[in-house]
Design a protein around this motif. Structure first.
Motif, PDB file in Angstrom:
ATOM      1  N   ALA B  39       0.840  -1.190   0.000  1.00 18.38           N
ATOM      2  CA  ALA B  39       0.000   0.000   0.000  1.00 18.38           C
ATOM      3  C   ALA B  39       0.874   1.240   0.000  1.00 18.38           C
ATOM      4  CB  ALA B  39      -0.941  -0.002   1.202  1.00 18.38           C
ATOM      5  N   TYR B  40       0.209   2.379  -0.200  1.00 18.18           N
ATOM      6  CA  TYR B  40       0.909   3.649  -0.178  1.00 18.18           C
ATOM      7  C   TYR B  40       0.899   4.220   1.235  1.00 18.18           C
ATOM      8  CZ  TYR B  40       0.339   3.240  -5.202  1.00 18.18           C
ATOM      9  OH  TYR B  40       0.375   2.781  -6.497  1.00 18.18           O
ATOM     10  N   VAL B  41       1.798   5.134   1.447  1.00 18.29           N
ATOM     11  CA  VAL B  41       1.895   5.769   2.757  1.00 18.29           C
ATOM     12  C   VAL B  41       0.555   6.348   3.180  1.00 18.29           C
ATOM     13  CG1 VAL B  41       2.977   7.608   4.072  1.00 18.29           C
ATOM     14  CG2 VAL B  41       4.333   6.288   2.460  1.00 18.29           C
ATOM     15  N   SER B  42      -0.099   7.003   2.245  1.00 17.73           N
ATOM     16  CA  SER B  42      -1.367   7.654   2.587  1.00 17.73           C
ATOM     17  C   SER B  42      -2.396   6.636   3.065  1.00 17.73           C
ATOM     18  CB  SER B  42      -1.911   8.416   1.383  1.00 17.73           C
ATOM     19  OG  SER B  42      -1.966   7.577   0.243  1.00 17.73           O
ATOM     20  N   ASP B  43      -2.353   5.428   2.524  1.00 14.36           N
ATOM     21  CA  ASP B  43      -3.266   4.384   2.987  1.00 14.36           C
ATOM     22  C   ASP B  43      -2.972   4.024   4.436  1.00 14.36           C
ATOM     23  OD1 ASP B  43      -4.382   4.236   0.416  1.00 14.36           O
ATOM     24  OD2 ASP B  43      -2.813   2.847  -0.233  1.00 14.36           O
ATOM     25  N   VAL B  44      -1.700   3.905   4.726  1.00 14.22           N
ATOM     26  CA  VAL B  44      -1.311   3.546   6.088  1.00 14.22           C
ATOM     27  C   VAL B  44      -1.660   4.669   7.056  1.00 14.22           C
ATOM     28  CG1 VAL B  44       0.580   2.757   7.550  1.00 14.22           C
ATOM     29  CG2 VAL B  44       0.576   2.175   5.113  1.00 14.22           C
ATOM     30  N   VAL B  45      -1.481   5.907   6.592  1.00 17.51           N
ATOM     31  CA  VAL B  45      -1.852   7.054   7.419  1.00 17.51           C
ATOM     32  C   VAL B  45      -3.337   6.991   7.750  1.00 17.51           C
ATOM     33  CG1 VAL B  45      -2.134   9.555   7.446  1.00 17.51           C
ATOM     34  CG2 VAL B  45      -0.004   8.555   6.604  1.00 17.51           C
ATOM     35  N   ALA B  46      -4.137   6.715   6.729  1.00 18.25           N
ATOM     36  CA  ALA B  46      -5.591   6.650   6.943  1.00 18.25           C
ATOM     37  C   ALA B  46      -5.924   5.525   7.914  1.00 18.25           C
ATOM     38  CB  ALA B  46      -6.307   6.448   5.612  1.00 18.25           C
ATOM     39  N   TYR B  47      -5.209   4.428   7.783  1.00 15.85           N
ATOM     40  CA  TYR B  47      -5.498   3.269   8.628  1.00 15.85           C
ATOM     41  C   TYR B  47      -5.089   3.510  10.079  1.00 15.85           C
ATOM     42  CZ  TYR B  47      -5.438  -1.513  10.353  1.00 15.85           C
ATOM     43  OH  TYR B  47      -5.654  -2.648  11.083  1.00 15.85           O
ATOM     44  N   LEU B  48      -3.908   4.038  10.257  1.00 11.32           N
ATOM     45  CA  LEU B  48      -3.386   4.194  11.620  1.00 11.32           C
ATOM     46  C   LEU B  48      -3.882   5.467  12.297  1.00 11.32           C
ATOM     47  CD1 LEU B  48       0.327   3.033  11.169  1.00 11.32           C
ATOM     48  CD2 LEU B  48      -1.595   1.752  12.103  1.00 11.32           C
ATOM     49  N   GLN B  49      -4.346   6.419  11.510  1.00 14.16           N
ATOM     50  CA  GLN B  49      -4.880   7.657  12.071  1.00 14.16           C
ATOM     51  C   GLN B  49      -3.853   8.403  12.916  1.00 14.16           C
ATOM     52  OE1 GLN B  49      -8.671   8.118  11.432  1.00 14.16           O
ATOM     53  NE2 GLN B  49      -9.438   6.582  12.878  1.00 14.16           N
ATOM     54  N   ARG B  50      -2.704   8.549  12.345  1.00 11.18           N
ATOM     55  CA  ARG B  50      -1.660   9.322  13.005  1.00 11.18           C
ATOM     56  C   ARG B  50      -1.107  10.306  11.996  1.00 11.18           C
ATOM     57  NH1 ARG B  50      -1.723   5.782  16.777  1.00 11.18           N
ATOM     58  NH2 ARG B  50      -3.066   6.658  18.331  1.00 11.18           N
ATOM     59  N   ALA B  51      -0.357  11.280  12.492  1.00  8.65           N
ATOM     60  CA  ALA B  51       0.231  12.281  11.603  1.00  8.65           C
ATOM     61  C   ALA B  51       1.093  11.600  10.542  1.00  8.65           C
ATOM     62  CB  ALA B  51       1.076  13.266  12.404  1.00  8.65           C
ATOM     63  N   GLN B  52       1.118  12.188   9.358  1.00  4.76           N
ATOM     64  CA  GLN B  52       1.854  11.598   8.246  1.00  4.76           C
ATOM     65  C   GLN B  52       3.329  11.419   8.613  1.00  4.76           C
ATOM     66  OE1 GLN B  52       3.718  14.100   5.819  1.00  4.76           O
ATOM     67  NE2 GLN B  52       4.899  12.216   5.485  1.00  4.76           N
ATOM     68  N   SER B  53       3.878  12.406   9.297  1.00  2.00           N
ATOM     69  CA  SER B  53       5.301  12.306   9.660  1.00  2.00           C
ATOM     70  C   SER B  53       5.541  11.157  10.631  1.00  2.00           C
ATOM     71  CB  SER B  53       5.785  13.620  10.259  1.00  2.00           C
ATOM     72  OG  SER B  53       4.993  13.996  11.361  1.00  2.00           O
ATOM     73  N   THR B  54       4.581  10.943  11.487  1.00  4.76           N
ATOM     74  CA  THR B  54       4.700   9.827  12.435  1.00  4.76           C
ATOM     75  C   THR B  54       4.706   8.494  11.708  1.00  4.76           C
ATOM     76  OG1 THR B  54       3.598  11.081  14.182  1.00  4.76           O
ATOM     77  CG2 THR B  54       3.643   8.691  14.417  1.00  4.76           C
ATOM     78  N   VAL B  55       3.790   8.353  10.776  1.00  7.22           N
ATOM     79  CA  VAL B  55       3.710   7.101  10.028  1.00  7.22           C
ATOM     80  C   VAL B  55       4.977   6.892   9.201  1.00  7.22           C
ATOM     81  CG1 VAL B  55       2.464   5.879   8.218  1.00  7.22           C
ATOM     82  CG2 VAL B  55       1.204   7.114   9.997  1.00  7.22           C
ATOM     83  N   SER B  56       5.432   7.937   8.552  1.00  8.42           N
ATOM     84  CA  SER B  56       6.661   7.831   7.767  1.00  8.42           C
ATOM     85  C   SER B  56       7.826   7.369   8.651  1.00  8.42           C
ATOM     86  CB  SER B  56       7.010   9.176   7.134  1.00  8.42           C
ATOM     87  OG  SER B  56       6.355   9.349   5.901  1.00  8.42           O
ATOM     88  N   HIS B  57       7.873   7.919   9.836  1.00  8.18           N
ATOM     89  CA  HIS B  57       8.934   7.533  10.766  1.00  8.18           C
ATOM     90  C   HIS B  57       8.878   6.045  11.074  1.00  8.18           C
ATOM     91  CE1 HIS B  57      11.394   7.176  14.310  1.00  8.18           C
ATOM     92  NE2 HIS B  57      10.358   6.838  15.023  1.00  8.18           N
ATOM     93  N   HIS B  58       7.694   5.550  11.395  1.00  7.32           N
ATOM     94  CA  HIS B  58       7.568   4.138  11.756  1.00  7.32           C
ATOM     95  C   HIS B  58       7.858   3.233  10.560  1.00  7.32           C
ATOM     96  CE1 HIS B  58       6.392   4.604  15.841  1.00  7.32           C
ATOM     97  NE2 HIS B  58       5.370   5.377  15.551  1.00  7.32           N
ATOM     98  N   LEU B  59       7.429   3.656   9.388  1.00  8.65           N
ATOM     99  CA  LEU B  59       7.715   2.855   8.196  1.00  8.65           C
ATOM    100  C   LEU B  59       9.222   2.772   7.970  1.00  8.65           C
ATOM    101  CD1 LEU B  59       4.886   4.083   5.779  1.00  8.65           C
ATOM    102  CD2 LEU B  59       5.038   1.900   6.991  1.00  8.65           C
ATOM    103  N   LYS B  60       9.890   3.862   8.250  1.00 11.10           N
ATOM    104  CA  LYS B  60      11.344   3.871   8.086  1.00 11.10           C
ATOM    105  C   LYS B  60      12.019   2.887   9.044  1.00 11.10           C
ATOM    106  CE  LYS B  60      15.299   7.073   8.424  1.00 11.10           C
ATOM    107  NZ  LYS B  60      16.183   6.139   7.721  1.00 11.10           N
ATOM    108  N   VAL B  61      11.527   2.861  10.266  1.00  8.77           N
ATOM    109  CA  VAL B  61      12.073   1.910  11.235  1.00  8.77           C
ATOM    110  C   VAL B  61      11.925   0.484  10.714  1.00  8.77           C
ATOM    111  CG1 VAL B  61      11.766   0.926  13.540  1.00  8.77           C
ATOM    112  CG2 VAL B  61      11.685   3.410  13.227  1.00  8.77           C
ATOM    113  N   LEU B  62      10.776   0.203  10.142  1.00  3.88           N
ATOM    114  CA  LEU B  62      10.518  -1.153   9.635  1.00  3.88           C
ATOM    115  C   LEU B  62      11.385  -1.461   8.421  1.00  3.88           C
ATOM    116  CD1 LEU B  62       6.654  -1.127  10.141  1.00  3.88           C
ATOM    117  CD2 LEU B  62       8.272  -2.702  11.250  1.00  3.88           C
ATOM    118  N   VAL B  63      11.582  -0.475   7.567  1.00  5.53           N
ATOM    119  CA  VAL B  63      12.451  -0.680   6.410  1.00  5.53           C
ATOM    120  C   VAL B  63      13.885  -0.908   6.883  1.00  5.53           C
ATOM    121  CG1 VAL B  63      13.475   0.440   4.395  1.00  5.53           C
ATOM    122  CG2 VAL B  63      11.016   0.597   4.787  1.00  5.53           C
ATOM    123  N   ASP B  64      14.321  -0.109   7.820  1.00  2.00           N
ATOM    124  CA  ASP B  64      15.693  -0.244   8.325  1.00  2.00           C
ATOM    125  C   ASP B  64      15.924  -1.614   8.952  1.00  2.00           C
ATOM    126  OD1 ASP B  64      16.219   2.266   7.446  1.00  2.00           O
ATOM    127  OD2 ASP B  64      16.164   3.240   9.410  1.00  2.00           O
TER     128      ASP B  64
END
Lengths: 109, 109
Positions: B39-64
């Motif tokens: 999915a796209y970041v925006s989908d995850v943002v909608a799902y998790l209901q958190r700020a976009q920057s927060t979601v991006s941060h967590h996705l980065k942790v998972l990628v790392d």
DNA sequence: GTGGTAGATCGAAAAATGTCGATGTATAAT
DNA sequence: ATTATACATCGACATTTTTCGATCTACCAC
């Protein structure tokens, strides 16, 4: 996501978080590799080379997450891995090239 | 414990730590359950209901940690689970009573 | 009882992590 | 080129986690 499913996700995240610290993962591997199936706090302290209070803290985190079980043996605190909780771990351990001795026996169910 | 084994323990601890946060675990389950495999970041943002920057941060942790792979699709950031990394997870997922749909297909090897 | 030992718990300081709004960057649409 | 959109990154603040020394508690030996 259903309400009760979210509860389980939280619980699972807690389990992962418990293992998500180098010292704690080392402690679990250490305990799982003990021929007697467990060890005393002082053994773990000697192994991890950290302050006794620090080790006690980490062991508590693992117990709270259900990874370890503890039981007083007189004055000594005996800790051992909860096998059912680690059947989830067993798959993963194949990641470590050299397997932990004596681990397979108790961990494969 | 051997030197290189300790390196692997640290890496494993990092993997567990990555999954050891409720939002991140939810994100992984969400991505794994997507019919399109991601999915796209925006989908995850909608799902998790958190700020976009927060979601991006967590996705980065998972990628790392190697749990997720990402790839730019034009302007959108596409994220998907790395299956090999999750074969370690598969055992564990049985913990969730209701299995995540469409998960089995790609996860069982 | 007294003293010693093992470990749990407390309190405080340092470090790491989580969160958000704001800004930056690149692509896409017009 | 301008504008809009999607996302990454930055900066700051709040929360949580890690760590240790000190203290407390319980058990054991004498």
């Amino acid at each position: 996501m259903a309400m009760d499913t979210k509860v389980k996700v939280n619980e699972a995240a807690r389990l992962y978080a418990a293992l998500g610290h180098s010292l704690r993962l080392q402690a679990v591997l250490f305990l799982a590799s003990q021929p007697r199936g467990g060890a005393y706090v002082s053994d773990v302290v000697a192994y991890l080379q950290r302050a006794q209070s620090t080790v006690s803290h980490h062991l508590k985190v693992l117990v709270d997450a259900g990874v370890l079980a503890t039981e007083p043996h007189g004055n000594w605190g005996w800790y051992q891995v909860v096998p059912t909780r680690l059947s989830q771990l067993s798959e993963h351990l194949s990641l470590f090239g050299t397997s932990v001795p004596a681990l397979g026996a108790r961990m494969v169910l």
